[in-house]
Design an enzyme around this catalytic site. Structure first.
Site, PDB file in Angstrom:
ATOM      1  N   CYS A  54     -11.728  -1.745  -0.116  1.00  0.00           N
ATOM      2  CA  CYS A  54     -13.085  -0.988   0.526  1.00  0.00           C
ATOM      3  C   CYS A  54     -13.671  -1.139   0.365  1.00  0.00           C
ATOM      4  CB  CYS A  54     -13.095   0.181   0.973  1.00  0.00           C
ATOM      5  SG  CYS A  54     -10.804   0.889   1.622  1.00  0.00           S
ATOM      6  N   CYS A  57     -16.566   0.910  -1.305  1.00  0.00           N
ATOM      7  CA  CYS A  57     -16.012   1.795  -2.320  1.00  0.00           C
ATOM      8  C   CYS A  57     -15.676   1.622  -3.795  1.00  0.00           C
ATOM      9  CB  CYS A  57     -14.362   2.386  -1.982  1.00  0.00           C
ATOM     10  SG  CYS A  57     -14.136   3.678  -2.999  1.00  0.00           S
ATOM     11  N   CYS A 125      -7.688  20.618   3.107  1.00  0.00           N
ATOM     12  CA  CYS A 125      -7.824  19.436   3.957  1.00  0.00           C
ATOM     13  C   CYS A 125      -7.316  18.052   2.925  1.00  0.00           C
ATOM     14  CB  CYS A 125      -9.310  18.770   3.902  1.00  0.00           C
ATOM     15  SG  CYS A 125      -9.545  16.956   5.101  1.00  0.00           S
ATOM     16  N   CYS A 185      -8.835  14.437  10.750  1.00  0.00           N
ATOM     17  CA  CYS A 185     -10.202  14.802  10.216  1.00  0.00           C
ATOM     18  C   CYS A 185     -10.406  13.027  10.059  1.00  0.00           C
ATOM     19  CB  CYS A 185     -10.609  14.678   9.314  1.00  0.00           C
ATOM     20  SG  CYS A 185     -12.019  14.547   8.244  1.00  0.00           S
TER      21      CYS A 185
HETATM   22  S1  SF4 Z   1     -10.323   4.716  -2.674  1.00  0.00           S
HETATM   23 FE1  SF4 Z   1     -11.566   3.668  -2.530  1.00  0.00          FE
HETATM   24  S2  SF4 Z   1     -10.390   1.691  -1.919  1.00  0.00           S
HETATM   25 FE2  SF4 Z   1      -8.874   3.875  -2.514  1.00  0.00          FE
HETATM   26  S3  SF4 Z   1      -8.248   3.661   0.241  1.00  0.00           S
HETATM   27 FE3  SF4 Z   1      -9.987   5.475  -0.233  1.00  0.00          FE
HETATM   28  S4  SF4 Z   1     -11.931   4.018   0.369  1.00  0.00           S
HETATM   29 FE4  SF4 Z   1     -11.025   2.681   0.402  1.00  0.00          FE
END
Ligand code: SF4
Length: 326
Positions: A54, A57, A125, A185
């Site tokens: 992601c 992130c 949650c 959510c």
């Molecule tokens: S921790 Fe970060 S990289 Fe891993 S799934 Fe969640 S948002 Fe994506």
């Protein structure tokens, strides 16, 4: 429930600012007391080293963000944090773990955490990555109230942000959670380079789910150095506020959470987000790995706006949180 088309949603988004705000606030008042906020606290129980990519992130193992990886927290540490959250006024305690999907051993431990948090009298949650139907059922059996799994953005823009799992994977997890009888959510992130059309489309997808998510977090991108989105352009404040307003109009009974990015918003912008229909926040100094709006600043702002914290299981009985803190 009537299904929304992108065109219908766009017509509302394109209304003059005062008109969309009036419409959102009018709808908001039909389902909610406009002066009440639902408050959650979020604890990261396992940080970093996530195999997903992601782009926003810092916990992804694909990017160098100097984030210190941690192992899964001990149950008694989690309980201590939950007790503190309750003391400061939270009604829901959320646990986040940086996993693609939980393994059997870890899921068993998280289930024990949920059992202990429920004993304190808080809603629970968790956000643990992808779930199959058996995993969702196991969480339901220990009484989990909500599962967080965001779609992040529109299906069209999704591949520009994440390639290690598909948009459909996300929908499958949400369906598994729903089938198990856990509340959903699910929301997204604004400011990743997507267009207003993507934002509208994301909300149409959420609004058109068979059952709309009970909780919709709307995050404003926090630009973390080392991630591919570190130098992303700022999102226009009015577009962000209008996205919240459209969310309120299309998901009239959901709690809309003003989530990540609140610490970088002015008091006035937060007030406009609440006017647009946001009625839930994360309270506390940290949001997973990022800084959150500081509690003292929050208390001061909510006091000036006359906002009160919603209490669990008794919507008619509100404590004046701010008076109690004096
Ligand atoms: S921790 Fe970060 S990289 Fe891993 S799934 Fe969640 S948002 Fe994506």
């Amino acid at each position: 429930m009537t299904k929304w088309s992108v065109e219908e949603a766009k017509n509302i988004f394109d209304l003059p600012f005062n008109d969309i705000m009036h419409k959102a606030q009018t709808i908001h008042r039909k389902s909610f007391n406009p002066d009440h906020l639902q408050v959650s606290t979020l604890l990261n129980i396992k940080t970093g080293g996530c195999p997903e990519n992601c782009s926003y992130c810092p916990q992804s193992a694909h990017y160098k963000t100097n984030l210190e990886k941690t192992r899964l927290m001990e149950i008694d540490e989690v309980v201590k944090a939950a007790l503190h959250a309750k003391e400061v006024g939270a009604t829901r305690f959320c646990l986040g773990a940086a996993w693609r999907s939980p393994n059997k051993k870890d899921l068993d431990i998280v289930c024990e955490m949920i059992t202990e948090i429920k004993k304190i009298g808080l809603e629970t949650c968790v956000t643990l990555g992808m779930l199959n139907d058996n995993q969702a059922e196991q969480l339901k059996e220990v009484g989990l109230d909500f599962y967080n799994h965001n779609i992040d953005t529109s299906d069209d823009f999704y591949e520009k942000i994440i390639t290690t799992r598909t948009f459909q994977d996300r929908i499958n997890t949400i369906e598994n959670v729903r089938k198990a009888g856990i509340k959903v959510c699910c929301g997204g992130i604004i400011g990743m380079g997507e267009t207003n059309q993507d934002r509208i489309k994301m909300l149409v997808i959420l609004a058109n789910l068979d059952i709309q998510p009970e909780s919709v977090p709307i995050n404003k991108l926090i630009k973390i150095p080392g991630t591919p989105l570190a130098n992303q352009e700022n999102v226009d404040s009015f577009d962000f506020i209008k996205t919240i307003a459209l969310c309120r109009i299309m998901l009239p009974n959901s709690f809309i959470r003003l989530s990540a990015g609140r610490q970088n918003m002015s008091d006035e912008m937060q007030a406009l987000c609440f006017l647009a229909g946001a009625n839930s926040i994360f309270y506390g100094e940290k949001l997973l790995t990022a800084e959150n709006s500081m509690p003292d600043r929050d208390i001061n702002l909510f006091k000036r706006l006359g906002l009160k914290f919603l209490q669990l299981n008794n919507n008619d009985s509100m404590i004046n949180f701010f008076n109690e803190k004096k």
